[in-house]
Design a protein around this motif. Structure first.
Motif, mmCIF file in Angstrom:
data_model
loop_
_atom_site.group_PDB
_atom_site.id
_atom_site.type_symbol
_atom_site.label_atom_id
_atom_site.label_comp_id
_atom_site.label_asym_id
_atom_site.label_seq_id
_atom_site.Cartn_x
_atom_site.Cartn_y
_atom_site.Cartn_z
ATOM 1 N N ALA A 219 10.084 -2.845 44.535
ATOM 2 C CA ALA A 219 10.312 -1.835 43.893
ATOM 3 C C ALA A 219 11.269 -2.045 42.654
ATOM 4 O O ALA A 219 11.949 -3.159 42.830
ATOM 5 N N HIS A 220 11.399 -1.393 41.791
ATOM 6 C CA HIS A 220 12.599 -1.301 40.846
ATOM 7 C C HIS A 220 12.699 -2.678 40.168
ATOM 8 O O HIS A 220 13.666 -3.183 39.781
ATOM 9 N N TYR A 221 11.352 -2.971 39.586
ATOM 10 C CA TYR A 221 11.374 -4.366 38.772
ATOM 11 C C TYR A 221 10.558 -3.880 37.451
ATOM 12 O O TYR A 221 10.451 -4.960 36.444
ATOM 13 N N ASP A 222 10.316 -3.003 37.293
ATOM 14 C CA ASP A 222 9.614 -2.573 35.854
ATOM 15 C C ASP A 222 9.852 -1.117 35.369
ATOM 16 O O ASP A 222 10.400 -0.274 36.179
ATOM 17 N N GLY A 223 9.484 -0.782 34.060
ATOM 18 C CA GLY A 223 9.503 0.685 33.735
ATOM 19 C C GLY A 223 11.009 0.914 33.214
ATOM 20 O O GLY A 223 11.016 2.019 32.418
ATOM 21 N N TRP A 224 11.765 -0.183 33.121
ATOM 22 C CA TRP A 224 13.130 0.145 32.218
ATOM 23 C C TRP A 224 13.589 -1.344 31.677
ATOM 24 O O TRP A 224 13.353 -2.278 32.045
ATOM 25 N N SER A 225 14.153 -0.977 30.416
ATOM 26 C CA SER A 225 14.504 -2.128 29.653
ATOM 27 C C SER A 225 15.631 -3.134 30.204
ATOM 28 O O SER A 225 15.724 -4.290 29.647
ATOM 29 N N HIS A 226 16.490 -2.374 30.855
ATOM 30 C CA HIS A 226 17.523 -3.306 31.562
ATOM 31 C C HIS A 226 17.251 -4.289 32.755
ATOM 32 O O HIS A 226 17.796 -4.870 33.432
ATOM 33 N N PHE A 227 15.948 -3.982 33.181
ATOM 34 C CA PHE A 227 15.501 -4.653 34.525
ATOM 35 C C PHE A 227 14.860 -6.048 33.753
ATOM 36 O O PHE A 227 14.032 -6.150 32.821
ATOM 37 N N THR A 228 15.539 -7.084 34.413
ATOM 38 C CA THR A 228 15.416 -8.525 33.531
ATOM 39 C C THR A 228 14.352 -9.507 34.291
ATOM 40 O O THR A 228 14.274 -10.419 33.558
ATOM 41 N N GLU A 229 13.927 -9.040 35.475
ATOM 42 C CA GLU A 229 12.796 -9.880 36.182
ATOM 43 C C GLU A 229 11.920 -9.158 36.734
ATOM 44 O O GLU A 229 12.037 -7.944 37.258
ATOM 45 N N GLY A 230 10.618 -9.529 36.399
ATOM 46 C CA GLY A 230 9.505 -8.891 36.998
ATOM 47 C C GLY A 230 8.544 -9.422 38.309
ATOM 48 O O GLY A 230 9.090 -10.168 39.139
ATOM 49 N N ARG A 231 7.432 -8.710 38.167
ATOM 50 C CA ARG A 231 6.811 -9.068 39.518
ATOM 51 C C ARG A 231 6.275 -10.769 39.558
ATOM 52 O O ARG A 231 6.567 -11.209 40.262
ATOM 53 N N ALA A 232 6.270 -11.492 38.176
ATOM 54 C CA ALA A 232 5.835 -12.742 38.288
ATOM 55 C C ALA A 232 6.965 -13.578 38.852
ATOM 56 O O ALA A 232 7.201 -14.460 39.590
ATOM 57 N N ASP A 233 8.243 -12.994 38.377
ATOM 58 C CA ASP A 233 9.580 -13.677 39.122
ATOM 59 C C ASP A 233 9.685 -13.522 40.438
ATOM 60 O O ASP A 233 9.722 -14.441 41.258
ATOM 61 N N LEU A 234 9.333 -12.231 41.001
ATOM 62 C CA LEU A 234 9.409 -12.118 42.436
ATOM 63 C C LEU A 234 8.328 -13.002 43.271
ATOM 64 O O LEU A 234 8.512 -13.596 44.274
ATOM 65 N N GLU A 235 7.116 -13.260 42.701
ATOM 66 C CA GLU A 235 6.078 -13.984 43.486
ATOM 67 C C GLU A 235 6.533 -15.311 43.213
ATOM 68 O O GLU A 235 6.322 -16.125 44.326
ATOM 69 N N LEU A 236 7.219 -15.845 42.337
ATOM 70 C CA LEU A 236 7.750 -17.390 42.465
ATOM 71 C C LEU A 236 8.772 -17.472 43.435
ATOM 72 O O LEU A 236 8.529 -18.345 44.056
ATOM 73 N N ALA A 237 9.795 -16.530 43.347
ATOM 74 C CA ALA A 237 10.808 -16.982 44.395
ATOM 75 C C ALA A 237 10.387 -16.679 45.716
ATOM 76 O O ALA A 237 10.841 -17.522 46.643
#
Length: 259
Positions: A219-237
């Motif tokens: 959660a909390h990875y999209d929808g706001w401009s100050h979130f700097t890492e998204g789903r792809a970053d999570l999947e990679l990590a």
């Protein structure tokens, strides 16, 4: 997702930090944010939720990690929370919200039907960040651990960036079966030199490993401009950590079973 169908034991992310949990026969909403996209003070919302508040049906409980920031409780989210039968949050947030909010200090609990809701600590910024007189970084934030007989134990992190705090929760709270982790590496240049205020993707994977949670809902990875890492970053990590099978980040509104 009209009507937001109920499930026996599942979590669905609506967007940003907002999740709908169906657990123990209760419908629970976390950190409600229902405003339309646009400026919210010094923050900017870029996308609204996939379901409006009037599409959720009767709600039994709202969990608010903190009321201070619009990306966790915006204006429509605040009205939604205050119309609910019960809101659980931190003591300072409860005082500011008023009834029906009840404030829980970390490591105190409140029973709601078959669930025990345990408030747990959260650090909303760098572990070594300057703390206020109450010991908080940035502001008071709490997470929650939900448990009950015959039910999976679910951890909702709130805006926590501290792996040390996650390790303390793993030691002191009931063993976690499923976790809803606020990620996104939120950054505000004026705060802590732009260091993350929430978990970045690698920390989220580390938290999943520390908790040994079988199910991790992002959660909390999209929808706001100050979130700097998204789903792809999570999947990679999570892939690099060998934990891909535990990560669930489906399209918003799609439920993830918590068992």
């Amino acid at each position: 997702m009209r009507g937001v169908e109920r499930h026996a034991c599942a979590a669905a992310i609506l967007g940003g930090p907002t999740a709908v949990l169906d657990l123990g026969g209760l419908r629970i909403v976390t950190d409600p944010t229902f405003d339309s996209p646009g400026p919210q003070g010094y923050l900017t919302k870029t996308r609204g939720p996939v379901a409006a508040e009037d599409e959720l049906g009767p709600v039994d409980l709202v969990l608010v990690s903190h009321e201070a920031h619009a990306d966790n409780l915006d204006q429509r989210g605040r009205a939604f929370a205050l119309a609910a039968p019960l809101v659980l949050t931190g003591p300072c947030s409860a005082e500011l919200l008023g009834p029906p909010a009840i404030g829980l200090a970390p490591w105190t609990s409140h029973d709601v039907g078959p669930l025990s809701v345990l408030a747990v600590p959260a650090v909303h910024g760098p572990e070594d960040g300057e703390r206020d007189s109450d010991g908080n970084v940035n502001c008071e934030v709490v997470g929650f651990v939900l448990s009950g007989e015959g039910l999976p134990t679910v951890y909702v992190s709130g805006d926590n960036a501290s792996i040390r705090t996650v390790a303390e929760i793993a030691r002191r709270a009931p063993a976690v079966d499923a976790a809803v982790l606020h990620a996104g590496a939120a950054r505000v240049p004026a705060k802590f030199g732009g260091r993350p205020l929430t978990m970045d993707s690698r920390r989220a994977a580390a938290a999943a490993a520390v908790l040994d949670a079988a199910v991790v809902v992002a959660a909390h990875y999209d929808g706001w401009s100050h979130f700097t890492e998204g789903r792809a970053d999570l999947e990679l990590a999570f892939r690099e950590a060998g934990l891909s099978s535990r990560l669930h980040a489906p399209a918003h509104g799609v439920p993830t079973p918590l068992r």
